[in-house]
Scaffold this motif. Structure first.
Motif, mmCIF file in Angstrom:
data_model
loop_
_atom_site.group_PDB
_atom_site.id
_atom_site.type_symbol
_atom_site.label_atom_id
_atom_site.label_comp_id
_atom_site.label_asym_id
_atom_site.label_seq_id
_atom_site.Cartn_x
_atom_site.Cartn_y
_atom_site.Cartn_z
ATOM 1 N N LEU A 56 71.557 72.311 37.411
ATOM 2 C CA LEU A 56 70.759 72.595 36.216
ATOM 3 C C LEU A 56 70.111 73.969 36.315
ATOM 4 C CD1 LEU A 56 69.043 71.872 33.668
ATOM 5 C CD2 LEU A 56 67.364 70.949 35.271
ATOM 6 N N ALA A 57 69.462 74.242 37.438
ATOM 7 C CA ALA A 57 68.777 75.521 37.600
ATOM 8 C C ALA A 57 69.780 76.671 37.629
ATOM 9 C CB ALA A 57 67.942 75.504 38.875
ATOM 10 N N ARG A 58 70.901 76.483 38.303
ATOM 11 C CA ARG A 58 71.916 77.532 38.344
ATOM 12 C C ARG A 58 72.456 77.824 36.956
ATOM 13 N NH1 ARG A 58 76.329 75.702 42.359
ATOM 14 N NH2 ARG A 58 77.141 77.779 41.879
ATOM 15 N N HIS A 59 72.636 76.773 36.157
ATOM 16 C CA HIS A 59 73.103 76.977 34.788
ATOM 17 C C HIS A 59 72.087 77.772 33.986
ATOM 18 C CE1 HIS A 59 74.836 76.178 30.832
ATOM 19 N NE2 HIS A 59 73.614 75.847 30.457
ATOM 20 N N GLY A 110 62.244 65.912 35.275
ATOM 21 C CA GLY A 110 62.747 65.913 36.638
ATOM 22 C C GLY A 110 61.645 66.167 37.651
ATOM 23 N N THR A 111 62.034 66.213 38.921
ATOM 24 C CA THR A 111 61.040 66.349 39.981
ATOM 25 C C THR A 111 61.285 67.522 40.922
ATOM 26 O OG1 THR A 111 62.282 64.799 41.386
ATOM 27 C CG2 THR A 111 60.560 63.872 39.972
ATOM 28 N N SER A 112 62.469 68.133 40.900
ATOM 29 C CA SER A 112 62.735 69.226 41.831
ATOM 30 C C SER A 112 63.898 70.068 41.333
ATOM 31 C CB SER A 112 63.062 68.686 43.224
ATOM 32 O OG SER A 112 63.439 69.728 44.093
ATOM 33 N N LEU A 134 61.081 74.329 33.907
ATOM 34 C CA LEU A 134 62.291 73.819 33.264
ATOM 35 C C LEU A 134 62.554 72.381 33.676
ATOM 36 C CD1 LEU A 134 64.938 74.058 31.684
ATOM 37 C CD2 LEU A 134 65.962 75.092 33.729
ATOM 38 N N VAL A 135 62.517 72.128 34.970
ATOM 39 C CA VAL A 135 62.757 70.773 35.452
ATOM 40 C C VAL A 135 61.678 69.826 34.929
ATOM 41 C CG1 VAL A 135 62.835 69.334 37.522
ATOM 42 C CG2 VAL A 135 64.072 71.498 37.469
#
Length: 271
Positions: A158-161, A145-147, A139-140
């Motif tokens: 972002l990941a939590r969403h 993105g990088t992490s 996803l990132v």
């Protein structure tokens, strides 16, 4: 919600390592034979041959194929058709077109791109889809993105969403949600925290990348003796009391009763 067919610990195994198949299945509730990221592209033909030659408990085998629209995807499905395995994981699922070639397979749609996360409600409602899973790193990467995590190891917003969005989409359509892998193999404490949050939030399972993670996940999903006793006592009180009542200092109504029933169902499924 439809019944999830496996226990809570799903273990990835590279499909080009048939020497590990049986051991992985012995350790986990189900094994995900991976033809995608875990296999060097040059080894994928050999991985397909190994898959076709295998003979495992088909009720506990999931095959992760390569993404739709790729040459590897078509070759993976041809190999899968030569086996008795009927559960498939589709990576980078982004819409109904990606699912059309999967026919009558029981499908886990892996939402691991920006498009895939936004398409989660559509994927969850598709025929044959029995679960959604989300993925943080792809996803990132899809966003440049990088992490997916902060320096302290916690997920970025972002990941939590994405995690919440996939869980809600699955729940709205009555299919299971699978929490993503914990890449830090030695961080069993962090894995335990995330797995405990996963079960409390409503995930049906957590994927593992190493056999050493399996028991940590199972322990997180397995209700304790005190949890079981409290759930049974609460449900017994509900049968005799009816309506809203007080139990161990807390107000109990319909949702709290549903929580207690979920604890018992989880205990029955894990065994």
């Amino acid at each position: 919600m439809s019944e999830f067919p496996w226990g809570p610990a799903l273990l990835f195994c590279p499909a080009d390592r048939p020497d590990r198949y049986a051991k992985a299945l012995e350790r986990a509730d189900a094994v995900i034979l991976d033809l995608e990221d875990a296999v060097d592209p040059a080894n994928r033909p050999a991985a397909r041959d190994a898959l076709v030659a295998s003979s495992l408990d088909l009720s506990r085998v999931i095959v992760r194929v390569n993404p739709g629209g790729t040459d590897d995807h078509a070759a993976d499905l041809a190999a899968l058709a030569a086996t008795p395995y009927r559960a498939v994981m589709l990576p980078k699922a982004e819409g109904l077109d990606d699912l059309r070639a999967l026919g009558d397979y029981s499908t886990i749609a892996l939402c691991e791109t920006a498009t895939g996360v936004l398409a989660a409600p559509t994927l969850a409602a598709a025929p044959g889809v029995i679960a959604l899973m989300w993925g943080a790193e792809d996803l990132v990467a899809s966003l440049g993105g990088t992490s997916s995590r902060r320096p302290d190891g916690s997920y970025r917003d972002l990941a939590r969403h994405a995690r919440s969005a996939v869980l809600l989409a699955a729940g709205a359509e009555g299919v299971a949600a699978i929490d993503t892998v914990h890449l830090d193999i030695d961080d069993l404490a962090g894995l335990a925290d995330e797995a405990q949050d996963a079960v409390a939030s409503g995930f049906a399972a957590t994927a593992c990348i190493h056999p050493g993670q399996v028991e940590t996940v199972r322990a997180a999903y397995r209700p304790s003796d005190s949890d079981l006793a409290e759930a049974r006592e609460l449900l017994a009180a509900a049968e005799t009391t009816g309506g809203v009542f007080r139990f161990r200092g807390r107000m109990v109504d319909g949702p709290v009763i549903a929580h207690a029933r979920a604890v018992l169902r989880r205990a029955d499924r894990i065994g």
